[in-house]
Design an enzyme around this catalytic site. Sequence first.
Site, PDB file in Angstrom:
ATOM      1  N   GLY A 246       0.796  -1.221   0.000  1.00 16.61           N
ATOM      2  CA  GLY A 246       0.000   0.000   0.000  1.00 16.61           C
ATOM      3  C   GLY A 246       0.829   1.273   0.000  1.00 16.61           C
ATOM      4  O   GLY A 246       0.273   2.379   0.041  1.00 16.61           O
TER       5      GLY A 246
ATOM      6  N   GLU B 162       4.887   2.771   8.475  1.00 20.20           N
ATOM      7  CA  GLU B 162       4.508   1.534   9.163  1.00 20.20           C
ATOM      8  C   GLU B 162       5.661   1.001  10.013  1.00 20.20           C
ATOM      9  O   GLU B 162       5.454   0.562  11.153  1.00 20.20           O
ATOM     10  CB  GLU B 162       4.082   0.474   8.142  1.00 20.20           C
TER      11      GLU B 162
END
Length: 229
Positions: free
Chosen positions: A101, A107
Site C-alpha cells: 500500500g 509503518e
Amino acid sequence: MNQQDTLKQLVGQTAANLVEDGMIVGLGTGSTVRFMVDALGKRVQEEGLNITGVTTSNRTTEQATGLGIKIVDLDDVNHVDLTIDGADEVAPNFFGIKGGGGALLWEKIVNDASSHNVWIVDQSKMVNQIGNFGVPVEVIPFGATKVFAKFEQKGYQPQWRLNEDGTHYRTDEENYIIDLKMGLIEDPLALAEDLIHTVGVVEHGLFLNRVNQVIVGGDQGVSTLNVPK
C-alpha cells in the site's frame, strides 16, 4: 462482499476487540486494516471507547478522524501500546513483507515505537517462504535511477512503482518506490542489511522479527498465531 473481503472483515473485527480503553493505538494501512478501523470507530461511537490513535498513512488518518477516533502525531506520545497492521506476506517463522500500500516507512516507524504488534491477514497472505510478492523499497527521488541501476546489477529485478498515468508513485513522504521482483528470498536478513545500507534507500518492506501476533482469517474462521518469546 466476496469471500476474501469477508475474511478481512472478520479479522479486522477480532483485532479491534484487542483495543482497551485508554490505549494509544497504532493504526496501520491497507484493505484489511480499513475493516479494523471501521470496527474500532464503531466501538468509539457506541461504547464510548476512549483511545488515541497514531496512523501510518494519510489515508488511515482521514478514515479514522471521520469515524471520531482521536489522532495525534507519533512525536506527541511517549509510547504506543498496540499497533494493528496488515501484511502482504507472512511466513511460518513470522518474517513478513509489507508495503504493498506504499506506507512501509511510516509503518515501520510506528511498529518500532510499539510495545505490541499485531498483523491481520486473510489466509492468502500466509506463505511458506517470503519473496514472491516482491520487496517494496522506498527511495528518495534524487539519484533514484542510480539506485535502480545498482539493484539491476545485483539481480534484484527492480521495477518502478507507477501511477496509472505512468508517473512515479509517490509515498506520503513524496519518495519513490522500487519493487524488487526477485522471487523467493533465501536469506531475508542478509537482503535487509544490504538494502538498508544502500545509499538513497530510505526503508524497505522486509519486516523481520517485528510482530507478536498474527490474526488469520481462513475457511475455518479466525485463528491467532502467537510468536514464541
